[in-house]
Each structure stands twice: as C-alpha cells, then as structure tokens.
Design an enzyme around this catalytic site. Structure first.
Site, PDB file in Angstrom:
ATOM      1  N   HIS A 115       1.561   6.829  -0.860  1.00  0.00           N
ATOM      2  CA  HIS A 115       0.695   5.927   0.077  1.00  0.00           C
ATOM      3  C   HIS A 115      -0.601   5.945  -0.853  1.00  0.00           C
ATOM      4  O   HIS A 115      -1.341   6.818  -1.351  1.00  0.00           O
ATOM      5  CB  HIS A 115       0.332   6.682   1.214  1.00  0.00           C
ATOM      6  CG  HIS A 115      -0.052   5.946   2.237  1.00  0.00           C
ATOM      7  ND1 HIS A 115      -1.362   5.216   2.478  1.00  0.00           N
ATOM      8  CD2 HIS A 115       0.693   5.427   3.409  1.00  0.00           C
ATOM      9  CE1 HIS A 115      -1.508   4.439   3.290  1.00  0.00           C
ATOM     10  NE2 HIS A 115      -0.291   4.487   4.033  1.00  0.00           N
ATOM     11  N   HIS A 134       0.775  -1.238  -0.105  1.00  0.00           N
ATOM     12  CA  HIS A 134       0.048  -0.201   0.015  1.00  0.00           C
ATOM     13  C   HIS A 134       0.927   1.379   0.006  1.00  0.00           C
ATOM     14  O   HIS A 134       0.191   2.526  -0.115  1.00  0.00           O
ATOM     15  CB  HIS A 134      -0.982   0.156   1.271  1.00  0.00           C
ATOM     16  CG  HIS A 134      -0.149   0.223   2.617  1.00  0.00           C
ATOM     17  ND1 HIS A 134       0.524  -0.945   2.981  1.00  0.00           N
ATOM     18  CD2 HIS A 134       0.086   1.363   3.375  1.00  0.00           C
ATOM     19  CE1 HIS A 134       1.160  -0.592   4.373  1.00  0.00           C
ATOM     20  NE2 HIS A 134       0.881   0.935   4.305  1.00  0.00           N
TER      21      HIS A 134
END
Length: 152
Positions: free
Chosen positions: A74, A59
């Site tokens: 992110h 992620h």
C-alpha cells in the site's frame, strides 16, 4: 516452504504497530512491516515477490504467489483519495511478474506535501503473526529488492 518478501522500495523500516493508521497498526489486514520511503524525487516500486497481480490500484497492489500467498503493498496512507493522481502504473491486473519488476512510479514527497503519510505497509494477507519474521529490524534502512521479511 518459506517465502522471502523483498522491499518494494527504498527507505526506513517501520514496525507495523507504528504505522499511523489503525487498520494497518492493528494488523487487521495481516502481519507485516512498513517502509517510510526516501523523498528524493520519483520512486519506482518493484514487485516484492514473483506471482500474478490479482489487484492493482494506483496506490496499492496485491501479488498472489504460485504457492497461494498474497502480498499487499500500500503506497502511502489515505492515498486512495487521490484517485490515481501522482501514480504511474507499469503493469496491469493479471500480469505475471518477476521479483524486482517495476510496477508503479510515484513521488512520496508530493504525497507528504499534500498532507498524507507516505508510509508503505507491506502485508502478508491472511498470514499469521507467528509465520512472518522480519529480515531487518525497524529503524534499519533498506534498498529496493533487499530482503524485508520471510513468511513460512
């Protein structure tokens, strides 16, 4: 030397202050901008700068440039809770990558359907707010590998 950070994926630019997460919105991690990604199926995320991947999670990743600047990307908010589900990695920690190299594939629509925000902060780690300048204004649409911001 000024570093140009490219968009790691296509979407709409979002001011960091408008990211629905207090840590990113408060620029506690560092200055930058976010991208609300397109939701048209799987999306390839590319390296926004050249350098070495010093941290890689499904992620999120950090690339350290040769000049010593770290850029964090992110993918979505609270996506660490997914423990990698829905993300395909195309690189590994310690890989030396070129600008535009494919690093991760994911589907922002699936993240959103699961109740999480797919907004993607792009952060200049340990940068000062004065040193980071947006190349495009919030609300603008960017394509992957378009200039996103500069970092002096």
């Amino acid at each position: 030397m000024t570093l140009t950070v490219l968009a790691p994926l296509s979407g709409t630019v979002v001011a960091m202050a408008d990211v629905p997460d207090p840590v990113f919105a408060g620029s506690l991690v560092g200055p930058g901008v976010a991208i609300d990604p397109e939701r048209s199926g799987p999306v390839d995320v590319v390296a926004p700068v050249a350098g070495t991947i010093v941290k890689l999670h499904p992620h999120a990743f950090v690339i350290l440039t040769d000049e010593g600047k770290g850029v964090l990307v992110h993918l979505g908010l609270d996506t660490v809770q997914l423990e990698g589900a829905g993300f395909t990695l195309h690189a590994a920690e310690k890989d030396v990558v070129e600008v535009g190299q494919k690093l991760v594939t994911w589907d922002p629509a699936e993240i959103e359907a699961g109740g999480r925000s797919p907004v993607c902060p792009v952060v200049g780690l340990e940068g000062s707010a004065e040193a980071v300048r947006l190349s495009v204004e919030p609300g603008a649409t960017v394509r992957a590998a378009d200039a996103l911001l500069t970092w002096a």
